[in-house]
Design a protein around this motif. Structure first.
Motif, PDB file in Angstrom:
ATOM      1  N   GLU A 154      39.209  46.157  30.753  1.00  9.14           N
ATOM      2  CA  GLU A 154      40.330  46.229  31.684  1.00  9.14           C
ATOM      3  C   GLU A 154      39.859  46.115  33.130  1.00  9.14           C
ATOM      4  OE1 GLU A 154      43.542  48.786  29.027  1.00  9.14           O
ATOM      5  OE2 GLU A 154      42.217  49.854  30.420  1.00  9.14           O
ATOM      6  N   ARG A 155      38.675  46.605  33.439  1.00  7.42           N
ATOM      7  CA  ARG A 155      38.116  46.435  34.780  1.00  7.42           C
ATOM      8  C   ARG A 155      37.852  44.963  35.088  1.00  7.42           C
ATOM      9  NH1 ARG A 155      33.672  51.169  36.176  1.00  7.42           N
ATOM     10  NH2 ARG A 155      35.103  52.961  35.994  1.00  7.42           N
ATOM     11  N   LEU A 156      37.591  44.187  34.050  1.00  8.83           N
ATOM     12  CA  LEU A 156      37.395  42.744  34.228  1.00  8.83           C
ATOM     13  C   LEU A 156      38.712  41.996  34.352  1.00  8.83           C
ATOM     14  CD1 LEU A 156      34.556  42.094  31.603  1.00  8.83           C
ATOM     15  CD2 LEU A 156      34.320  42.158  34.098  1.00  8.83           C
ATOM     16  N   GLY A 157      39.827  42.700  34.173  1.00 12.79           N
ATOM     17  CA  GLY A 157      41.124  42.053  34.241  1.00 12.79           C
ATOM     18  C   GLY A 157      41.591  41.481  32.918  1.00 12.79           C
ATOM     19  N   TYR A 158      40.885  41.814  31.824  1.00 11.96           N
ATOM     20  CA  TYR A 158      41.277  41.336  30.500  1.00 11.96           C
ATOM     21  C   TYR A 158      42.312  42.299  29.914  1.00 11.96           C
ATOM     22  CZ  TYR A 158      36.762  38.839  30.924  1.00 11.96           C
ATOM     23  OH  TYR A 158      35.721  38.062  31.358  1.00 11.96           O
ATOM     24  N   THR A 159      43.170  41.788  29.046  1.00 12.98           N
ATOM     25  CA  THR A 159      44.207  42.601  28.412  1.00 12.98           C
ATOM     26  C   THR A 159      43.731  43.057  27.036  1.00 12.98           C
ATOM     27  OG1 THR A 159      45.965  41.398  29.553  1.00 12.98           O
ATOM     28  CG2 THR A 159      46.592  42.662  27.600  1.00 12.98           C
TER      29      THR A 159
END
Length: 301
Positions: A154-159
């Motif tokens: 989630e920190r990487l912007g992945y869902t």
């Protein structure tokens, strides 16, 4: 389903240009890519442990919206960060995915193996995937530390989807991505995943373990993307299939039709080729998919 396969020397992944082939009658094609010199490693030739295979797959969906004809999906699975998988191989796989600019990127579980030591490296080596990235967890992730991995992605912007779904607009029309949690550890809940989700349109399912496909709504025009099996890991004709069936894993690699839905089992990127685990007859894989409607294919033919 028989596949056409050949070996071709590749340029560096920074300028990757995957060759295309005409569709086979079965609707699935495979391109095997053994890359040559690589910008991530100074040696003229890559080590064996850094190789992987690129596969191209056509998925025919009879009720696919016109706007999604040609939609592109990339899948990485069973990366197993740590001594089982070369970091260079993983970073090359990320570059190969980005070079194709897919509409959606799916990560289908098992980012670590047994140890918690590689956990911080997962975010490092799997960072930088471009576009919409969706993630589900595998059995090894739950055995090690799934909450840590969820936060990292989630920190990487992945869902990250754990018995959840998301509806996203792609090419002007909605795509429903349904992420079923790991069935091997008993955390799968298909009913919760589908609750409130659209019942039509483009619906794509992520589930680490292939047998989850048997729990999906029948005749649902669904496609499930899975991993877990490593394509059999060590192939001995007849024996490998028998062992997997006995273990409750009848879906080992490639494309299946199950109860009116489609399943693709990725061979996985990790476990073997220079690591402590033997791998034979099942090359590490990065899979690409093109969604086509039967009407569009008929018109093209």
């Amino acid at each position: 389903m028989r596949l056409r396969r050949w070996v071709r020397r590749r340029p560096p992944v920074s300028s990757l240009d995957v060759s295309r082939v005409e569709p086979l009658s079965g609707g699935r094609n495979e391109v095997v890519a053994w890359s040559g010199e690589d910008p991530l490693r100074p040696e003229r030739r890559l080590r064996w442990r850094d190789h992987f295979t690129l596969t191209e797959n056509l998925l025919h969906l009879p009720h696919l919206p016109d706007s999604h004809d040609g939609l592109r999906v990339a899948q990485l699975s069973d990366v197993h960060v740590g001594q089982a998988t070369s970091d260079v191989r993983i970073r090359r796989a990320v570059e190969a995915v980005n070079a194709e600019s897919p509409d959606l990127v799916f990560l289908t579980g098992d980012y670590v193996t047994h140890s918690a030591r590689p956990l911080p490296r997962v975010r490092e080596v799997l960072s930088g995937l471009k576009g919409r990235v969706f993630v589900v967890m595998g059995n090894h992730d739950h055995q090690v530390n799934a909450p840590y991995l969820r936060e990292s992605f989630e920190r990487l912007g992945y869902t990250v989807l754990q018995n959840e779904h998301r509806v996203v607009e792609v090419r002007g029309a909605p795509v429903t991505v349904l992420g079923v949690d790991d069935g091997r550890t008993g955390r799968d809940d298909v009913a919760a995943t589908f609750r409130g989700a659209p019942e039509s349109g483009t619906r794509l399912v992520l589930a680490h373990t292939p047998p989850t496909v048997e729990k999906l709504p029948a005749q649902g025009n669904l496609v499930q993307f899975s991993g877990h099996t490593h394509g059999g890991q060590f192939i001995v004709q007849g024996l490998t299939e028998a062992i997997f069936r006995r273990a409750g894993q009848p879906y080992i690699r490639g494309h299946y039709l199950v109860r009116g839905n489609q399943l693709y089992v990725n061979r996985g990127l990790g476990f073997g080729f220079g690591g402590p685990y033997l791998r034979r007859g099942s090359e590490p894989e990065v899979a690409f998919f093109t969604l086509r409607s039967r009407i569009a294919l008929a018109a093209a033919g």
